[in-house]
Design an enzyme around this catalytic site. Structure first.
Site: not given
Ligand code: ADP
Length: 755
Positions: A347, A662, A705
């Site tokens: 996210g 580790s 982990k």
């Molecule tokens: P990252 O940038 O960490 O690789 P992204 O922001 O691209 O991840 O997230 C991938 C997908 O997962 C997106 O569609 C996002 O909306 C969803 N997502 C990730 N975490 C959450 C969360 N806590 N609640 C709702 N949706 C999430």
């Protein structure tokens, strides 16, 4: 003698003049008899006849005699001498005074007087000819016989105060009086001329402005006509002229843009440079050069937006809200640079988007993964063929504002080679001391990035150069537990996928068990990217079924999953089925989060060689050597004949290089298990670095982990004692399912697990 009060006029001997009849009537004086002697006295200030007192008169005046009235009945007076006046008496009926002649000092030769008068007359004549009234004035001027006549006639027009006028009258010396008169007249002419000049100059400058305006209008009109005749030319030049005007560019940028525009005009459309010039102008005029007003952030609303769009991530959200509060207090649009670190799909990027929404600002994402060339950040110089602006300025152009929230994705994937160091260029972008005048090579003029709120993301901080890392504030995204993934899928991912594919809630139902089965059977990750993909696949499949009309509403349960998914459930590294000496479960931290791994050791006949295989062979070498030495010292008897054997250690899954050490405790335990022949129960997993003295030292990535251990079905985990504080960051759901055993020494571990 009778006194006639006069104000603001000069009367001197030898001049004759006329008073209108009503002049005397207004003064309530009796009618004048021809041949009567009168006195003219100057008032110090203008007053009504009824309010006049003796003190209101100057003490020197002139005597005069009433002559025959003219045809219209105007009274004619001839001035005789200058006089000193005394005993002024003012009554209702008349003003009277006694007068004595004042002596005149004849101190100027008649020739000189004549000469000076001629000169004065000529000046007056040439002055008068510039004016329309000059024609009738000319008759008067030629008529005047001396300077005294002139000053009396013009007394109303000269710029003289009452005192100055009186001074002319009072002066006894004739030459002095003439001097005063000349001064008064020449000054009058000069002031009029200067006034005239100034007026003319002003008129001229107005005229110039009008002329310019008119010409511009004409040019515009002609250009429009030309444009109509040749619409294909309409003209880029004109388009950019307007755009530059409206862009609000600073002085430097405008000068550069005008320079390019001029070249465009000169070179014309057929020039091979035209395209390059066009691109440049298009680029700089698409940027926003205006400062955006700071939006007053409503922190409550911001919290709501963050909660609405992302489940969990409590710590992260708290830190973001703190940052917003600090920005609001400082009245700044940017603050410290946040670096979100975590596995893919946790996210990081999407919460950047929510930050922009909460701040009511534009969001722009710039991916830096795989950037090696400095020019990709800082732009190419325009001398290169195919020169382009850098990614940062390109992002600014896309955002169209000067204060977007810019997410710089994957800053850990910048690499360095012969074409410069992109990280150091990025440093310039992020440094608040320098970024108010960031100069992209392509643009060649500074641009203010100080209102941009930068947010960076990375999977790991290991590969980020120290100076860059120091600029940023690291916020960890630890990855999601199964329960969190479930909630995210149910609240966000599934509804979004269904909406994207136009599936109504009543048409598709995915049971909670099916979601859990998806998480466990089809994904193996810390984030939810894979889960999102699987849910998309599921929805696509359902969409086909619905459109084909095979089913009106679909319910997906775990049993049906294999039918909907286009791949088989993946094989998880789950706990070992049987225990075997020399094999121990370790915990690793990978870019995708946490994983469990099995360290396997075997001994064969040989000559004391140690062979290590697996992705991190080199990194593991040191840890393995320490483990070998430790085991030798702890089990001298069991390891007596090691020289006659070869040792083979295999570490199957690749952890991130930094996490190599580790595995120390796992390696040591595996070797100890091998030499003692005692197997370690598969319910155990462990992580920790070891020192030569046998201490267990802290490691990184504990939350990931432990999550991996729990996911794999491990029930007992040994962790370094010094990592106990990190347990705060581990979800309760994970801690509840694990027995977490803190250890300080290798011997403790061996005692516990070797049975
Ligand atoms: P990252 O940038 O960490 O690789 P992204 O922001 O691209 O991840 O997230 C991938 C997908 O997962 C997106 O569609 C996002 O909306 C969803 N997502 C990730 N975490 C959450 C969360 N806590 N609640 C709702 N949706 C999430």
């Amino acid at each position: 003698m009778i006194v006639i009060p006069v104000y603001n006029m000069i009367l001197l001997p030898e001049i004759t003049f006329y008073f209108k009849k009503d002049f005397f009537e207004n003064l309530k004086l009796n009618a004048m008899e021809t041949g009567e002697d009168v006195l003219f006295l100057m008032l110090k200030e203008e007053k009504e006849r009824t309010e006049m007192t003796a003190e209101d008169f100057y003490p020197v005046g002139v005597s005069g005699v009433v002559e025959k009235p003219d045809e219209e009945g105007n009274i004619c007076i001839r001035v005789k001498e200058r006089v000193n006046v005394s005993d002024i008496e003012v009554t209702e009926d008349a003003i009277t005074a006694t007068a004595s002649i004042r002596v005149e000092v004849e101190d100027i030769a008649p020739e000189e007087e004549k000469e000076r008068f001629t000169k004065l007359k000529e000046t007056l004549l040439s002055f008068a000819q510039n004016y329309q009234w000059g024609i009738w004035a000319r008759g008067y001027i030629l008529h005047w016989k001396n300077a005294i006549e002139v000053v009396c006639a013009l007394s109303n027009y000269l710029n003289l105060t009452d005192e100055e006028k009186y001074a002319i009258l009072e002066t006894d010396s004739k030459s002095e009086r003439i001097e005063l008169v000349e001064k008064a007249i020449y000054e009058f002419i000069e002031i009029s001329e200067i006034g005239e000049e100034a007026e003319n100059a002003q008129k001229e400058s107005h005229e110039k402005v009008y002329r310019e305006e008119a010409l511009k209008k004409q040019i515009d009109f002609l250009q429009k006509k030309l444009d109509e005749m040749h619409p294909e030319n309409v003209s880029d030049v004109r388009k950019f002229e307007n755009k530059i005007k409206e862009s609000g560019m600073n002085e430097t940028a405008r000068t550069e843009a005008d320079k390019i525009l001029n070249r465009m005009k000169q070179e014309g459309k057929d020039s091979h440079e035209y395209g390059m010039l066009y691109d440049y102008l298009d680029f700089v005029t698409s940027l926003s050069w205006k400062k955006e007003p700071a939006f007053e952030v409503d922190l409550r609303e911001a919290e709501e937006i963050l909660d609405e769009e992302h489940y969990g991530l409590k710590k992260v959200k708290k830190r973001i809200i703190e940052q917003m509060a600090v920005m609001a207090l400082n009245k700044k649009q940017a603050g410290s640079i946040l670096l979100f670190v975590g596995a893919p799909g946790t996210g990081k990027t999407s919460i950047g988007q929510s930050i922009a929404k909460a701040l009511h600002r534009e969001y722009i994402r710039v991916s830096l993964g795989g950037v090696r060339d400095e020019a990709e950040i800082r732009g190419h110089r325009r001398t290169y063929v195919g020169a382009m602006p850098g990614r940062i300025m390109e992002g600014m152009k896309r955002s169209g504002v000067s204060n977007p929230v810019m997410v710089l994705d994957e800053v850990d994937k910048l690499s360095k080679d012969y074409s410069g160091d992109p990280a150091s260029a990025l440093l310039e972008v992020l440094d608040p001391e320098q970024n108010n005048s960031f100069t992209d090579h392509y643009m060649n003029v500074p641009y203010d990035l100080s209102d941009v709120l930068f947010v960076c993301t990375a999977n790991t901080t290991d590969t980020i150069p120290e100076p860059l890392l120091n600029r940023m504030e690291v916020i960890q995204f630890p990855g999601y537990t199964e329960q969190e993934k479930f909630e995210i899928a149910k609240r966000h991912l599934l509804p979004k996928a269904m909406k994207n594919m136009g599936i109504k809630a009543r048409n598709l139902k995915v049971t909670d068990e099916a979601i859990h089965a998806l998480i466990n059977g089809y994904t193996m990750e810390s984030g939810v990217r894979g889960l999102k993909k699987q849910l998309d696949t599921l929805c696509r499949f359902a969409a086909v079924k619905l459109v084909k009309g095979e089913q009106k509403s679909i319910t997906v349960n775990p049993k049906k999953l294999p039918e909907y998914m286009d791949k088989k459930p993946i094989h998880h590294e789950s706990i070992l089925e049987e225990k075997k000496p020399g094999v121990v479960t370790g915990l690793a931290w990978t870019a995708a989060g946490g994983e469990i791994l099995f360290i396997e050791t075997v001994q064969t006949k040989g000559s004391g060689n140690i062979q290590i295989t697996g992705q991190l062979g080199d990194v593991m070498k040191e840890s393995a050597q320490i483990a070998v030495s430790l085991v030798k010292s702890l089990y001298p008897k069991e390891t007596e004949n090691w020289e006659k054997h070869d040792l083979h250690i295999h570490v199957p899954e690749g952890a991130v290089p930094k996490d190599g050490p580790s595995a120390g405790i796992t390696l040591t335990t595996a070797l100890a298990s091998l030499v003692t022949g005692k197997a370690v129960s598969p319910e155990y997993a462990m992580t920790g670095e070891v020192s030569l003295r046998g201490g267990v030292m802290p490691i990184g990535g504990l939350p990931e982990k432990l999550m991996a251990a729990q996911r794999a079905g491990i029930t007992k985990v040994l962790i370094p004692y010094e990592n106990m504080d990190d347990l705060d960051d581990v979800a309760d759901e994970v801690k509840e399912k694990l027995e977490i055993i803190p250890v300080k020494k290798v011997t403790e571990v061996l005692k516990l697990v070797l049975k």
